[in-house]
Design a protein around this motif. Structure first.
Motif, PDB file in Angstrom:
ATOM      1  N   TYR A  77       0.643  -1.327   0.054  1.00  0.00           N
ATOM      2  CA  TYR A  77       0.013  -0.199   0.010  1.00  0.00           C
ATOM      3  C   TYR A  77       0.992   1.379  -0.028  1.00  0.00           C
ATOM      4  N   LYS A  78       2.147   1.340   0.763  1.00  0.00           N
ATOM      5  CA  LYS A  78       2.948   2.466   0.672  1.00  0.00           C
ATOM      6  C   LYS A  78       3.685   2.512  -0.523  1.00  0.00           C
ATOM      7  N   LEU A  79       3.970   1.475  -1.217  1.00  0.00           N
ATOM      8  CA  LEU A  79       4.695   1.668  -2.461  1.00  0.00           C
ATOM      9  C   LEU A  79       3.761   2.064  -3.595  1.00  0.00           C
ATOM     10  N   PHE A  80       2.498   1.490  -3.596  1.00  0.00           N
ATOM     11  CA  PHE A  80       1.693   1.670  -4.877  1.00  0.00           C
ATOM     12  C   PHE A  80       0.641   2.915  -4.645  1.00  0.00           C
ATOM     13  N   THR A  81       1.063   3.753  -4.294  1.00  0.00           N
ATOM     14  CA  THR A  81       0.332   5.205  -4.432  1.00  0.00           C
ATOM     15  C   THR A  81       0.654   5.902  -5.756  1.00  0.00           C
ATOM     16  N   LYS A  82      -0.502   6.569  -6.319  1.00  0.00           N
ATOM     17  CA  LYS A  82      -0.334   7.447  -7.322  1.00  0.00           C
ATOM     18  C   LYS A  82       0.971   8.280  -7.328  1.00  0.00           C
ATOM     19  N   LYS A  83       1.030   9.083  -6.443  1.00  0.00           N
ATOM     20  CA  LYS A  83       2.411   9.914  -6.332  1.00  0.00           C
ATOM     21  C   LYS A  83       3.797   9.036  -6.558  1.00  0.00           C
ATOM     22  N   ASN A  84       3.835   7.914  -5.902  1.00  0.00           N
ATOM     23  CA  ASN A  84       4.883   7.155  -5.757  1.00  0.00           C
ATOM     24  C   ASN A  84       5.249   6.599  -7.163  1.00  0.00           C
ATOM     25  N   ILE A  85       3.976   5.892  -7.721  1.00  0.00           N
ATOM     26  CA  ILE A  85       4.230   5.363  -9.081  1.00  0.00           C
ATOM     27  C   ILE A  85       4.648   6.657 -10.098  1.00  0.00           C
ATOM     28  N   ASP A  86       4.047   7.813 -10.057  1.00  0.00           N
ATOM     29  CA  ASP A  86       4.593   8.910 -10.840  1.00  0.00           C
ATOM     30  C   ASP A  86       5.976   8.942 -10.854  1.00  0.00           C
ATOM     31  N   ILE A  87       6.505   9.069  -9.613  1.00  0.00           N
ATOM     32  CA  ILE A  87       8.072   9.299  -9.525  1.00  0.00           C
ATOM     33  C   ILE A  87       8.889   8.186  -9.827  1.00  0.00           C
ATOM     34  N   LEU A  88       8.301   7.031  -9.466  1.00  0.00           N
ATOM     35  CA  LEU A  88       9.152   5.752 -10.226  1.00  0.00           C
ATOM     36  C   LEU A  88       8.971   5.832 -11.808  1.00  0.00           C
ATOM     37  N   LEU A  89       7.976   6.087 -12.313  1.00  0.00           N
ATOM     38  CA  LEU A  89       8.026   6.362 -13.621  1.00  0.00           C
ATOM     39  C   LEU A  89       8.650   7.528 -14.288  1.00  0.00           C
ATOM     40  N   PHE A  90       8.753   8.469 -13.617  1.00  0.00           N
ATOM     41  CA  PHE A  90       9.622   9.626 -13.938  1.00  0.00           C
ATOM     42  C   PHE A  90      11.264   9.097 -13.807  1.00  0.00           C
ATOM     43  N   LEU A  91      11.555   8.413 -12.706  1.00  0.00           N
ATOM     44  CA  LEU A  91      12.816   8.089 -12.579  1.00  0.00           C
ATOM     45  C   LEU A  91      13.124   6.906 -13.539  1.00  0.00           C
ATOM     46  N   ALA A 136       9.107  17.551  -0.120  1.00  0.00           N
ATOM     47  CA  ALA A 136       8.735  16.738   1.253  1.00  0.00           C
ATOM     48  C   ALA A 136       8.226  15.356   0.732  1.00  0.00           C
ATOM     49  N   LYS A 137       7.172  15.247  -0.157  1.00  0.00           N
ATOM     50  CA  LYS A 137       6.651  13.879  -0.619  1.00  0.00           C
ATOM     51  C   LYS A 137       7.633  13.309  -1.235  1.00  0.00           C
ATOM     52  N   VAL A 138       8.393  13.834  -2.307  1.00  0.00           N
ATOM     53  CA  VAL A 138       9.417  13.051  -2.929  1.00  0.00           C
ATOM     54  C   VAL A 138      10.657  12.606  -1.970  1.00  0.00           C
ATOM     55  N   HIS A 139      10.892  13.059  -1.104  1.00  0.00           N
ATOM     56  CA  HIS A 139      11.905  13.061  -0.094  1.00  0.00           C
ATOM     57  C   HIS A 139      11.353  11.590   0.695  1.00  0.00           C
ATOM     58  N   GLY A 140      10.286  11.544   1.008  1.00  0.00           N
ATOM     59  CA  GLY A 140       9.813  10.502   1.958  1.00  0.00           C
ATOM     60  C   GLY A 140       9.689   9.205   0.842  1.00  0.00           C
ATOM     61  N   ALA A 141       9.248   9.597  -0.418  1.00  0.00           N
ATOM     62  CA  ALA A 141       9.033   8.348  -1.341  1.00  0.00           C
ATOM     63  C   ALA A 141      10.386   7.542  -1.549  1.00  0.00           C
ATOM     64  N   VAL A 142      11.363   8.676  -1.662  1.00  0.00           N
ATOM     65  CA  VAL A 142      12.769   8.181  -1.935  1.00  0.00           C
ATOM     66  C   VAL A 142      13.487   7.514  -0.694  1.00  0.00           C
ATOM     67  N   GLN A 143      13.023   7.835   0.264  1.00  0.00           N
ATOM     68  CA  GLN A 143      13.616   7.049   1.628  1.00  0.00           C
ATOM     69  C   GLN A 143      13.006   5.750   1.420  1.00  0.00           C
ATOM     70  N   LEU A 144      11.797   5.770   1.141  1.00  0.00           N
ATOM     71  CA  LEU A 144      10.930   4.538   0.911  1.00  0.00           C
ATOM     72  C   LEU A 144      11.551   3.599   0.083  1.00  0.00           C
ATOM     73  N   PHE A 145      11.790   3.993  -1.181  1.00  0.00           N
ATOM     74  CA  PHE A 145      12.383   3.226  -2.401  1.00  0.00           C
ATOM     75  C   PHE A 145      13.712   2.956  -2.036  1.00  0.00           C
ATOM     76  N   LYS A 146      14.685   3.814  -1.200  1.00  0.00           N
ATOM     77  CA  LYS A 146      16.000   3.030  -0.850  1.00  0.00           C
ATOM     78  C   LYS A 146      15.829   2.179   0.244  1.00  0.00           C
ATOM     79  N   LYS A 147      14.876   1.997   0.957  1.00  0.00           N
ATOM     80  CA  LYS A 147      14.606   0.969   1.859  1.00  0.00           C
ATOM     81  C   LYS A 147      14.371  -0.303   1.340  1.00  0.00           C
ATOM     82  N   TYR A 148      13.936  -0.488  -0.102  1.00  0.00           N
ATOM     83  CA  TYR A 148      13.456  -1.595  -0.681  1.00  0.00           C
ATOM     84  C   TYR A 148      14.373  -1.808  -2.027  1.00  0.00           C
ATOM     85  N   ASN A 149      15.538  -0.808  -1.918  1.00  0.00           N
ATOM     86  CA  ASN A 149      16.482  -1.047  -2.992  1.00  0.00           C
ATOM     87  C   ASN A 149      16.158  -0.773  -4.381  1.00  0.00           C
TER      88      ASN A 149
END
Length: 87
Positions: free
Chosen positions: A7-21, A40-53
């Motif tokens: 649920y944390k990874l598959f938010t609309k904003k997180n998906i948008d960030i991953l697609l951008f990256l 702030a949202k991007v930073h939080g998402a990046v921290q979550l993404f780093k946690k899961y490599n």
């Protein structure tokens, strides 16, 4: 994989960030500006993404550049799911 993690990874904003990256690497502020998401949202998402490599962070002068970890098994699976949803 825990249900709450999905649920944390598959938010609309997180998906948008991953697609951008998936297209380019960038600084957090650039990602925020171009994606129309707060830094702030991007930073939080990046921290979550780093946690899961899912992303790698490299230093370029005094900036931290974020890039998608294309070798991540989790990203490969997520990409397959995202491609299934596109016409």
């Amino acid at each position: 994989m825990k249900k709450s993690m999905i649920y944390k990874l598959f938010t609309k904003k997180n998906i948008d960030i991953l697609l951008f990256l998936s297209k380019t690497s960038a600084h957090i502020r650039d990602i925020a500006d171009l994606s129309k998401i707060s830094p702030a949202k991007v930073h939080g998402a990046v921290q979550l993404f780093k946690k899961y490599n899912l992303v790698k962070e490299t230093k370029k002068k005094n900036m931290k550049i974020i890039e998608l970890n294309q070798d991540s098994l989790l990203w490969k699976r997520m990409k397959q799911l995202l491609e299934m949803g596109q016409p």
